[in-house]
Design an enzyme around this catalytic site. Structure first.
Site, PDB file in Angstrom:
ATOM      1  N   THR A  44       0.753  -1.109  -0.037  1.00  0.00           N
ATOM      2  CA  THR A  44      -0.018   0.162   0.111  1.00  0.00           C
ATOM      3  C   THR A  44       0.853   1.331   0.063  1.00  0.00           C
ATOM      4  OG1 THR A  44      -1.596  -1.174   1.236  1.00  0.00           O
ATOM      5  CG2 THR A  44      -2.132   1.237   1.027  1.00  0.00           C
TER       6      THR A  44
ATOM      7  N   LYS B  13      -7.428   1.031  -3.147  1.00  0.00           N
ATOM      8  CA  LYS B  13      -6.992   0.398  -1.710  1.00  0.00           C
ATOM      9  C   LYS B  13      -6.897   1.577  -0.580  1.00  0.00           C
ATOM     10  CE  LYS B  13      -4.778  -1.798   1.576  1.00  0.00           C
ATOM     11  NZ  LYS B  13      -5.286  -2.719   2.491  1.00  0.00           N
TER      12      LYS B  13
ATOM     13  N   LYS C  14      -0.227   5.234   8.354  1.00  0.00           N
ATOM     14  CA  LYS C  14       0.384   5.436   7.111  1.00  0.00           C
ATOM     15  C   LYS C  14      -0.769   5.602   5.775  1.00  0.00           C
ATOM     16  CE  LYS C  14       1.428   1.883   4.533  1.00  0.00           C
ATOM     17  NZ  LYS C  14       1.416   0.909   3.654  1.00  0.00           N
TER      18      LYS C  14
HETATM   19  P1  NAP Z   1       5.698  -5.715   7.694  1.00  0.00           P
HETATM   20  O1  NAP Z   1       5.585  -7.138   8.581  1.00  0.00           O
HETATM   21  O2  NAP Z   1       6.337  -4.678   8.663  1.00  0.00           O
HETATM   22  O3  NAP Z   1       6.814  -6.022   6.538  1.00  0.00           O
HETATM   23  C1  NAP Z   1       7.522  -4.971   6.077  1.00  0.00           C
HETATM   24  C2  NAP Z   1       8.540  -5.259   5.012  1.00  0.00           C
HETATM   25  O4  NAP Z   1       9.009  -4.115   4.449  1.00  0.00           O
HETATM   26  C3  NAP Z   1       9.739  -6.158   5.711  1.00  0.00           C
HETATM   27  O5  NAP Z   1      10.098  -7.031   4.451  1.00  0.00           O
HETATM   28  C4  NAP Z   1      10.597  -5.217   5.936  1.00  0.00           C
HETATM   29  O6  NAP Z   1      12.016  -5.674   5.989  1.00  0.00           O
HETATM   30  C5  NAP Z   1      10.686  -4.465   4.637  1.00  0.00           C
HETATM   31  N1  NAP Z   1      11.051  -2.956   4.702  1.00  0.00           N
HETATM   32  C6  NAP Z   1      10.640  -2.103   5.676  1.00  0.00           C
HETATM   33  N2  NAP Z   1      11.419  -1.009   5.396  1.00  0.00           N
HETATM   34  C7  NAP Z   1      12.402  -1.378   4.548  1.00  0.00           C
HETATM   35  C8  NAP Z   1      13.657  -0.594   3.908  1.00  0.00           C
HETATM   36  N3  NAP Z   1      13.807   0.559   4.277  1.00  0.00           N
HETATM   37  N4  NAP Z   1      14.341  -1.199   3.072  1.00  0.00           N
HETATM   38  C9  NAP Z   1      13.952  -2.686   2.553  1.00  0.00           C
HETATM   39  N5  NAP Z   1      12.961  -3.377   3.226  1.00  0.00           N
HETATM   40  C10 NAP Z   1      12.247  -2.724   4.076  1.00  0.00           C
HETATM   41  O7  NAP Z   1       4.599  -5.200   7.015  1.00  0.00           O
HETATM   42  P2  NAP Z   1       3.290  -6.240   6.345  1.00  0.00           P
HETATM   43  O8  NAP Z   1       2.399  -6.056   7.395  1.00  0.00           O
HETATM   44  O9  NAP Z   1       3.747  -7.319   5.677  1.00  0.00           O
HETATM   45  O10 NAP Z   1       2.998  -4.936   5.245  1.00  0.00           O
HETATM   46  C11 NAP Z   1       3.554  -4.900   4.145  1.00  0.00           C
HETATM   47  C12 NAP Z   1       2.577  -3.966   3.117  1.00  0.00           C
HETATM   48  O11 NAP Z   1       1.221  -4.570   2.983  1.00  0.00           O
HETATM   49  C13 NAP Z   1       2.404  -2.614   3.728  1.00  0.00           C
HETATM   50  O12 NAP Z   1       2.311  -1.626   2.472  1.00  0.00           O
HETATM   51  C14 NAP Z   1       0.902  -2.710   4.342  1.00  0.00           C
HETATM   52  O13 NAP Z   1       0.419  -1.518   4.473  1.00  0.00           O
HETATM   53  C15 NAP Z   1       0.237  -3.603   3.352  1.00  0.00           C
HETATM   54  N6  NAP Z   1      -0.959  -4.511   3.810  1.00  0.00           N
HETATM   55  C16 NAP Z   1      -0.670  -4.783   5.175  1.00  0.00           C
HETATM   56  C17 NAP Z   1      -1.918  -5.597   5.556  1.00  0.00           C
HETATM   57  C18 NAP Z   1      -1.808  -6.172   6.981  1.00  0.00           C
HETATM   58  O14 NAP Z   1      -2.750  -6.411   7.606  1.00  0.00           O
HETATM   59  N7  NAP Z   1      -0.710  -6.264   7.717  1.00  0.00           N
HETATM   60  C19 NAP Z   1      -2.989  -6.102   4.967  1.00  0.00           C
HETATM   61  C20 NAP Z   1      -3.057  -5.206   3.621  1.00  0.00           C
HETATM   62  C21 NAP Z   1      -1.893  -4.700   3.142  1.00  0.00           C
HETATM   63  P3  NAP Z   1      12.625  -6.150   7.194  1.00  0.00           P
HETATM   64  O15 NAP Z   1      12.038  -7.618   7.653  1.00  0.00           O
HETATM   65  O16 NAP Z   1      13.995  -6.109   6.996  1.00  0.00           O
HETATM   66  O17 NAP Z   1      12.257  -5.242   8.514  1.00  0.00           O
END
Ligand code: NAP
Length: 290
Positions: A92, A168, A237
């Protein structure tokens, strides 16, 4: 298909597991290597750089936010990618960045598809995400078998990637507004000695059906915000991004502004890593009952 996957957080890790189960060959990269190692046991090939994942038939990415996406998909990475590669960005991100990325990819002969998803990590693990895709139709056709491995349905929104981003963001704005409303209702009820659970039994029985009111309502009723399925900082965010997209077209969103401030308060008070149902706690604190 022979694919790459970049970003193995809560969502990305679950998605790759389902891609592997469906028989796709997946090269994975993550900033913190231990998350990639866990997927190696399920058959993923761990690579050392994003460039090694950015190859094959297509590459998928699921990074946290605009900042992460900008850091990883920089000019040298795009310049070194094989022409004709399709990149499906499922994070997102802002409408503005989706538009910029579409231009940068096209400029280098790459296809860019925005395919953000609806559904939390448990839904991703079950392979039941709702996918909202926009970009060149032939590129979406090519990756559809992979999308089918992780989602229950792919909705095609249009040819401009930013259209999927704005859809989204509109959905998450509504979700955050519903959680804010539940939190405020909970505070109202508590002030008059009515149990939130009794209220939920009544409203979810017909007037407000579906997983949003029952799921988030239950968390607020139980004041249980961990483990977080959708972190408050990620909710903030998304509301920020919705407001930025609205601002770009001079579209007032007064309710989004209110929800934004509640999420800022949650994060400022140390609840950013908790589920964004913690908005219930923000309302309780405002009423002096937390
Ligand atoms: P998350 O668990 O916090 O994972 C974030 C990912 O991004 C990890 O792989 C992290 O790597 C990487 N990352 C963060 N900063 C970085 C940087 N500067 N350089 C390289 N890698 C970086 O988040 P998530 O829940 O999977 O969400 C991922 C996306 O899906 C977001 O955009 C979120 O809004 C969207 N989303 C989330 C949900 C939900 O319910 N969680 C639902 C729908 C959509 P590290 O492992 O090294 O930290």
């Amino acid at each position: 298909m022979d694919i790459g996957f970049i970003g193995l957080g809560e969502m990305g890790g679950a998605m790759v597991a389902n891609m592997l189960k469906a028989g796709h060959r997946v090269r994975v990269w993550n900033r913190s290597p231990e998350r990639a190692q866990r997927l190696a046991e399920a058959g993923a090939v761990v690579v050392a750089t994003p460039a090694e994942a950015f190859a094959g038939d297509a590459v998928f990415s699921m990074l946290a936010d605009d900042h992460a996406v900008r850091e990883v998909f920089d000019a040298p990475l795009l310049a070194g990618a094989p022409r004709g590669l399709t990149h499906v960005n499922m994070a997102t991100i802002s409408v503005a960045l989706a538009e910029t990325l579409a231009h940068e990819h096209a400029h280098r002969g790459l296809h860019y598809v925005a395919a953000p998803v609806l559904g939390r990590p448990d839904v991703a693990a079950a392979g039941k995400l709702t996918i909202v895709a926009a970009g060149p139709a032939e590129a979406i056709d090519r990756v559809q078998p992979v999308l089918d491995a992780i989602g229950q349905k792919t909705w095609r929104i249009g040819s401009l990637p930013q259209q999927a981003s704005v859809m989204k963001l509109a959905a998450n704005f509504m979700l955050a507004s519903a959680v804010e409303a539940l939190g405020e209702a909970s505070a109202l009820l508590a002030g008059h000695g009515v149990a939130m659970q009794d209220f939920l039994d009544v409203i979810t029985g017909g007037l407000f059906t579906g997983p949003v009111y029952s799921g988030y309502g239950k968390m607020i009723a139980e004041r249980r915000y961990e483990p977080a399925l959708f972190k408050a900082r990620l909710g903030l965010k998304d509301v920020r991004l919705a407001l930025a997209a609205a601002n770009a077209t001079h579209t007032p969103m007064p309710m989004a502004s209110t929800v934004h401030d509640s999420l800022v308060q949650a994060v400022a008070q140390g609840d950013g890593e908790k589920d964004f149902a913690v908005l219930g706690e923000v309302s309780a604190r405002r009423a002096g009952r937390a």
